[in-house]
Design a protein around this motif. Sequence first.
Motif, short mmCIF file in Angstrom:
data_model
loop_
_atom_site.label_atom_id
_atom_site.label_comp_id
_atom_site.label_asym_id
_atom_site.label_seq_id
_atom_site.Cartn_x
_atom_site.Cartn_y
_atom_site.Cartn_z
N LYS A 65 -3.50 1.04 -3.40
CA LYS A 65 -2.87 -0.28 -3.43
C LYS A 65 -1.95 -0.37 -4.64
N VAL A 122 -5.02 6.97 -0.22
CA VAL A 122 -4.56 5.63 0.11
C VAL A 122 -4.76 4.74 -1.11
N ILE A 125 -1.48 0.76 8.07
CA ILE A 125 -1.75 2.18 7.82
C ILE A 125 -2.69 2.73 8.90
N GLY A 126 -3.72 1.94 9.22
CA GLY A 126 -4.67 2.36 10.25
C GLY A 126 -4.00 2.56 11.60
N TYR A 174 0.83 -1.22 0.00
CA TYR A 174 0.00 0.00 0.00
C TYR A 174 0.86 1.26 0.00
N TRP A 214 3.45 0.73 2.82
CA TRP A 214 3.00 -0.11 3.93
C TRP A 214 2.65 -1.51 3.46
N ASP A 252 0.18 -3.45 4.50
CA ASP A 252 -1.25 -3.68 4.33
C ASP A 252 -2.04 -2.51 4.93
N GLU A 253 -3.35 -2.58 4.78
CA GLU A 253 -4.20 -1.50 5.27
C GLU A 253 -4.20 -1.41 6.79
N GLU A 283 -7.95 3.99 -3.40
CA GLU A 283 -9.19 3.45 -2.84
C GLU A 283 -9.95 4.49 -2.04
N HIS A 319 -12.46 9.74 6.09
CA HIS A 319 -12.08 9.14 4.81
C HIS A 319 -13.34 9.05 3.97
#
Lengths: 111, 111
Positions: free
Chosen positions: A98, A96, A68-69, A11, A62, A64-65, B100, B110
Amino acid sequence: MLAALPPPPYYAVIFSSQLEIPAEGYQAMANRMVELAAHQDGFLGIESARDNTGFGITVSYWRDEASIGAWKQNTEHRLAQEYGHDRWYSAFELRVAKVERAYNQHTSEHR
Amino acid sequence: MLAALPPPPYYAVIFSSQLEIPAEGYQAMANRMVELAAHQDGFLGIESARDNTGFGITVSYWRDEASIGAWKQNTEHRLAQEYGHDRWYSAFELRVAKVERAYNQHTSEHR
């Protein structure tokens, strides 16, 4: 500086911003943000460029998501404690995305 | 300058590069590349920043993957005809990513 990353997928957080000039205290905050990111689980690398008009693009990468969170929560909380609000930016956009494929000067084909 | 874009999803081409300094003829080629992109079907916008070490990030935004493919073919062919090879870069990385979600100073959530 170019980031050395694993092959996609991963990501990207694309942060484009216009700084108010002069931006007192900005560099310290930006350095601190990179430091916090680098210690976060799932951080892969970061690239950043800002021109002399104050317009800049920072892309952090990153695994994965979820990472990031976690980074977002951790960073916003700590930077708010340390520096107050985002007072340096006259405008910004955060995207954000992918990353599906990547290539460079050593790879003639998309990989 | 920040690009004004429709809501996601859309695609981003993240081009990070280190220029050889001095980079004679580079700016003319870069301007021409933006001009070609802007006339391409599916082009949504572009953001670019380069610092005084010659490191830069350009992100172009596209409706879908097909428009990126068409732009790539058209651009590489025409720039090769007009300017020869990518002789300005000591290193680069190109990443294709699907955006996304996005937010900015006017959106607290978001979207």
